[in-house]
Write a protein that holds these residues in place. Structure first.
Motif, mmCIF file in Angstrom:
data_model
loop_
_atom_site.group_PDB
_atom_site.id
_atom_site.type_symbol
_atom_site.label_atom_id
_atom_site.label_comp_id
_atom_site.label_asym_id
_atom_site.label_seq_id
_atom_site.Cartn_x
_atom_site.Cartn_y
_atom_site.Cartn_z
ATOM 1 N N THR A 1 0.819 -1.207 0.000
ATOM 2 C CA THR A 1 0.000 0.000 0.000
ATOM 3 C C THR A 1 0.857 1.264 0.000
ATOM 4 O O THR A 1 2.030 1.249 0.386
ATOM 5 N N ILE A 2 0.213 2.357 -0.405
ATOM 6 C CA ILE A 2 0.922 3.645 -0.417
ATOM 7 C C ILE A 2 1.089 4.192 0.988
ATOM 8 O O ILE A 2 1.790 5.192 1.180
ATOM 9 N N ASP A 3 0.470 3.546 1.976
ATOM 10 C CA ASP A 3 0.703 3.954 3.359
ATOM 11 C C ASP A 3 2.068 3.500 3.858
ATOM 12 O O ASP A 3 2.545 3.994 4.885
ATOM 13 N N ASP A 4 2.667 2.544 3.153
ATOM 14 C CA ASP A 4 4.031 2.106 3.457
ATOM 15 C C ASP A 4 4.820 2.174 2.151
ATOM 16 O O ASP A 4 5.036 1.167 1.478
ATOM 17 N N LEU A 5 5.243 3.390 1.798
ATOM 18 C CA LEU A 5 5.918 3.592 0.518
ATOM 19 C C LEU A 5 7.233 2.831 0.428
ATOM 20 O O LEU A 5 7.613 2.376 -0.647
ATOM 21 N N ALA A 6 7.937 2.693 1.538
ATOM 22 C CA ALA A 6 9.223 1.986 1.510
ATOM 23 C C ALA A 6 9.013 0.536 1.082
ATOM 24 O O ALA A 6 9.757 0.005 0.249
ATOM 25 N N GLU A 7 7.990 -0.109 1.636
ATOM 26 C CA GLU A 7 7.699 -1.503 1.287
ATOM 27 C C GLU A 7 7.209 -1.602 -0.158
ATOM 28 O O GLU A 7 7.610 -2.500 -0.904
ATOM 29 N N LEU A 8 6.338 -0.675 -0.574
ATOM 30 C CA LEU A 8 5.824 -0.682 -1.942
ATOM 31 C C LEU A 8 6.942 -0.451 -2.947
ATOM 32 O O LEU A 8 7.031 -1.149 -3.965
ATOM 33 N N PHE A 9 7.816 0.509 -2.670
ATOM 34 C CA PHE A 9 8.937 0.783 -3.579
ATOM 35 C C PHE A 9 9.888 -0.402 -3.657
ATOM 36 O O PHE A 9 10.408 -0.712 -4.728
ATOM 37 N N ALA A 10 10.115 -1.074 -2.533
ATOM 38 C CA ALA A 10 11.008 -2.237 -2.533
ATOM 39 C C ALA A 10 10.434 -3.359 -3.386
ATOM 40 O O ALA A 10 11.168 -4.055 -4.098
ATOM 41 N N ALA A 11 9.113 -3.537 -3.349
ATOM 42 C CA ALA A 11 8.465 -4.562 -4.165
ATOM 43 C C ALA A 11 8.507 -4.193 -5.642
ATOM 44 O O ALA A 11 8.853 -5.011 -6.498
#
Length: 203
Positions: free
Chosen positions: A177-187
Protein backbone atom coordinates in the motif's frame (compact mmCIF):
# COMPACT_ATOMS: atom_id res chain seq x y z
CA UNK A 1 -11.15 -10.76 -27.37
CA UNK A 2 -10.08 -7.40 -25.93
CA UNK A 3 -8.45 -7.51 -22.49
CA UNK A 4 -11.39 -5.61 -21.00
CA UNK A 5 -13.86 -8.16 -22.33
CA UNK A 6 -12.77 -10.63 -19.67
CA UNK A 7 -14.96 -10.19 -16.62
CA UNK A 8 -12.64 -11.88 -14.15
CA UNK A 9 -9.47 -13.90 -13.74
CA UNK A 10 -11.23 -17.26 -14.03
CA UNK A 11 -12.42 -16.50 -17.56
CA UNK A 12 -8.84 -15.98 -18.74
CA UNK A 13 -7.54 -18.98 -16.81
CA UNK A 14 -10.15 -21.29 -18.33
CA UNK A 15 -9.81 -19.87 -21.85
CA UNK A 16 -6.04 -20.25 -21.97
CA UNK A 17 -5.62 -23.14 -19.51
CA UNK A 18 -3.36 -21.29 -17.11
CA UNK A 19 -2.38 -22.82 -13.77
CA UNK A 20 -2.69 -20.31 -10.94
CA UNK A 21 -0.99 -20.50 -7.58
CA UNK A 22 -0.38 -18.20 -4.62
CA UNK A 23 3.21 -17.65 -3.53
CA UNK A 24 5.17 -14.84 -1.91
CA UNK A 25 7.57 -14.49 -4.83
CA UNK A 26 8.13 -10.73 -4.60
CA UNK A 27 11.39 -10.02 -2.85
CA UNK A 28 12.20 -6.83 -1.00
CA UNK A 29 14.75 -4.86 -3.00
CA UNK A 30 15.01 -1.57 -1.11
CA UNK A 31 14.95 1.66 -3.08
CA UNK A 32 15.14 4.99 -1.24
CA UNK A 33 11.95 7.04 -1.38
CA UNK A 34 12.93 10.67 -1.90
CA UNK A 35 11.40 13.15 0.53
CA UNK A 36 10.32 15.33 -2.39
CA UNK A 37 8.33 12.39 -3.77
CA UNK A 38 6.73 11.61 -0.42
CA UNK A 39 5.70 15.25 -0.13
CA UNK A 40 4.36 15.33 -3.70
CA UNK A 41 2.33 12.14 -3.31
CA UNK A 42 0.89 13.33 -0.01
CA UNK A 43 0.00 16.64 -1.65
CA UNK A 44 -1.81 14.79 -4.43
CA UNK A 45 -3.65 12.57 -1.94
CA UNK A 46 -4.81 15.59 0.03
CA UNK A 47 -5.53 18.04 -2.79
CA UNK A 48 -6.08 16.31 -6.14
CA UNK A 49 -9.62 15.10 -6.95
CA UNK A 50 -8.57 11.45 -6.93
CA UNK A 51 -12.12 10.23 -6.32
CA UNK A 52 -13.58 12.17 -9.23
CA UNK A 53 -12.98 9.45 -11.81
CA UNK A 54 -11.09 6.25 -12.58
CA UNK A 55 -8.81 8.30 -14.84
CA UNK A 56 -7.95 10.56 -11.92
CA UNK A 57 -6.74 7.61 -9.87
CA UNK A 58 -4.39 6.63 -12.70
CA UNK A 59 -3.13 10.15 -13.21
CA UNK A 60 -2.70 11.29 -9.62
CA UNK A 61 -1.76 8.09 -7.76
CA UNK A 62 -0.64 5.22 -9.98
CA UNK A 63 1.25 7.14 -12.65
CA UNK A 64 3.49 9.19 -10.30
CA UNK A 65 4.59 6.04 -8.48
CA UNK A 66 5.41 4.13 -11.67
CA UNK A 67 7.24 7.10 -13.15
CA UNK A 68 9.35 7.44 -10.02
CA UNK A 69 10.30 3.75 -10.06
CA UNK A 70 10.96 3.79 -13.80
CA UNK A 71 13.58 6.57 -13.78
CA UNK A 72 16.56 4.43 -12.65
CA UNK A 73 15.56 1.77 -15.21
CA UNK A 74 14.97 4.12 -18.12
CA UNK A 75 18.25 3.10 -19.75
CA UNK A 76 16.77 -0.34 -20.47
CA UNK A 77 12.99 0.05 -20.22
CA UNK A 78 10.49 2.42 -21.85
CA UNK A 79 7.23 3.51 -20.23
CA UNK A 80 3.95 3.37 -22.17
CA UNK A 81 0.66 4.76 -20.92
CA UNK A 82 -2.74 3.80 -22.35
CA UNK A 83 -1.41 2.69 -25.74
CA UNK A 84 -2.37 -0.43 -27.65
CA UNK A 85 -0.77 -3.78 -26.95
CA UNK A 86 -1.84 -6.17 -29.69
CA UNK A 87 -0.97 -9.76 -30.43
CA UNK A 88 -3.93 -10.59 -32.66
CA UNK A 89 -7.69 -10.14 -32.76
CA UNK A 90 -8.01 -12.32 -29.67
CA UNK A 91 -5.49 -10.70 -27.34
CA UNK A 92 -5.57 -6.94 -27.81
CA UNK A 93 -6.25 -3.92 -25.67
CA UNK A 94 -4.91 -0.99 -23.72
CA UNK A 95 -3.14 -1.78 -20.47
CA UNK A 96 -3.04 1.29 -18.27
CA UNK A 97 0.76 1.07 -18.28
CA UNK A 98 3.37 -1.27 -19.64
CA UNK A 99 7.14 -1.22 -19.81
CA UNK A 100 8.97 -2.56 -22.81
CA UNK A 101 12.58 -3.04 -23.70
CA UNK A 102 14.03 0.30 -24.82
CA UNK A 103 14.32 0.07 -28.59
CA UNK A 104 17.52 1.13 -30.38
CA UNK A 105 15.17 2.79 -32.89
CA UNK A 106 14.04 5.35 -30.33
CA UNK A 107 10.60 5.86 -28.73
CA UNK A 108 8.91 2.94 -30.47
CA UNK A 109 7.24 -0.01 -28.82
CA UNK A 110 9.39 -3.09 -28.28
CA UNK A 111 8.85 -6.32 -26.38
CA UNK A 112 6.89 -5.76 -23.13
CA UNK A 113 7.97 -7.24 -19.80
CA UNK A 114 5.87 -5.67 -17.04
CA UNK A 115 2.27 -4.44 -17.19
CA UNK A 116 -0.12 -2.68 -14.84
CA UNK A 117 -3.90 -2.47 -14.80
CA UNK A 118 -6.06 -0.26 -12.62
CA UNK A 119 -8.60 -2.05 -10.45
CA UNK A 120 -11.56 0.11 -11.44
CA UNK A 121 -14.24 0.41 -8.75
CA UNK A 122 -11.91 -1.68 -6.56
CA UNK A 123 -12.69 -4.78 -8.65
CA UNK A 124 -9.37 -6.59 -8.36
CA UNK A 125 -10.72 -9.82 -9.85
CA UNK A 126 -11.67 -8.07 -13.09
CA UNK A 127 -8.36 -6.21 -13.08
CA UNK A 128 -6.45 -9.48 -12.74
CA UNK A 129 -8.39 -10.91 -15.67
CA UNK A 130 -7.41 -7.97 -17.86
CA UNK A 131 -3.84 -8.02 -16.56
CA UNK A 132 -3.35 -11.73 -17.18
CA UNK A 133 -4.75 -11.36 -20.71
CA UNK A 134 -2.24 -8.55 -21.33
CA UNK A 135 0.55 -10.64 -19.82
CA UNK A 136 -0.31 -13.50 -22.17
CA UNK A 137 -0.12 -11.12 -25.13
CA UNK A 138 3.25 -9.88 -23.88
CA UNK A 139 4.51 -13.45 -23.43
CA UNK A 140 3.54 -14.39 -26.97
CA UNK A 141 5.03 -11.19 -28.40
CA UNK A 142 8.31 -12.20 -26.76
CA UNK A 143 8.05 -15.61 -28.48
CA UNK A 144 9.63 -17.26 -25.42
CA UNK A 145 7.09 -19.03 -23.18
CA UNK A 146 9.69 -19.36 -20.41
CA UNK A 147 10.29 -15.60 -20.35
CA UNK A 148 9.12 -14.06 -17.05
CA UNK A 149 6.32 -11.55 -17.62
CA UNK A 150 5.35 -9.44 -14.62
CA UNK A 151 2.11 -7.69 -13.80
CA UNK A 152 0.42 -5.61 -11.19
CA UNK A 153 -3.06 -4.37 -10.33
CA UNK A 154 -3.86 -1.36 -8.20
CA UNK A 155 -6.72 0.87 -7.15
CA UNK A 156 -4.21 3.63 -6.43
CA UNK A 157 -3.94 2.78 -2.75
CA UNK A 158 -3.43 -1.00 -2.74
CA UNK A 159 -1.14 -2.93 -5.09
CA UNK A 160 -0.88 -6.66 -5.89
CA UNK A 161 1.70 -8.36 -8.09
CA UNK A 162 1.95 -11.48 -10.21
CA UNK A 163 4.18 -13.21 -12.72
CA UNK A 164 3.60 -15.45 -15.72
CA UNK A 165 6.00 -18.21 -16.74
CA UNK A 166 4.96 -20.60 -19.49
CA UNK A 167 1.41 -21.67 -18.52
CA UNK A 168 1.86 -20.81 -14.82
CA UNK A 169 0.53 -17.70 -13.15
CA UNK A 170 1.87 -16.88 -9.69
CA UNK A 171 0.12 -14.27 -7.58
CA UNK A 172 1.79 -12.82 -4.53
CA UNK A 173 -1.00 -12.78 -1.91
CA UNK A 174 0.41 -9.79 -0.06
CA UNK A 175 -1.10 -6.34 -0.42
CA UNK A 176 1.35 -3.46 -0.75
CA UNK A 177 0.00 0.00 0.00
CA UNK A 178 0.92 3.64 -0.42
CA UNK A 179 0.70 3.95 3.36
CA UNK A 180 4.03 2.11 3.46
CA UNK A 181 5.92 3.59 0.52
CA UNK A 182 9.22 1.99 1.51
CA UNK A 183 7.70 -1.50 1.29
CA UNK A 184 5.82 -0.68 -1.94
CA UNK A 185 8.94 0.78 -3.58
CA UNK A 186 11.01 -2.24 -2.53
CA UNK A 187 8.47 -4.56 -4.16
CA UNK A 188 8.18 -2.50 -7.35
CA UNK A 189 11.95 -2.20 -7.51
CA UNK A 190 12.18 -6.00 -7.50
CA UNK A 191 9.70 -6.19 -10.39
CA UNK A 192 11.56 -3.63 -12.45
CA UNK A 193 14.93 -5.21 -11.66
CA UNK A 194 13.58 -8.54 -12.91
CA UNK A 195 12.04 -6.93 -16.00
CA UNK A 196 15.31 -5.21 -16.87
CA UNK A 197 17.20 -8.51 -16.58
CA UNK A 198 14.67 -10.15 -18.92
CA UNK A 199 14.93 -7.29 -21.40
CA UNK A 200 18.73 -7.40 -21.44
CA UNK A 201 18.74 -11.18 -21.81
CA UNK A 202 16.57 -10.85 -24.89
CA UNK A 203 18.63 -8.07 -26.48
Amino acid sequence: MAFGSFGNLEEVVRTYQITVRQDRFVQSLPLPVADRFRDRLEFLRQNAPVSASEEAICEFLISPILQEIWVPYSDALMIWSHVALTLDDTLTGYPDFFFSRRSPLGPVRDKPYVLFVEAKKDDFDAAWGQCLAAMLAAQKLNAHPDRVILGGVSNGRVWYFGKLEDQRMTQDPRAFTIDDLAELFAALNFLFHTAKAEALAAA
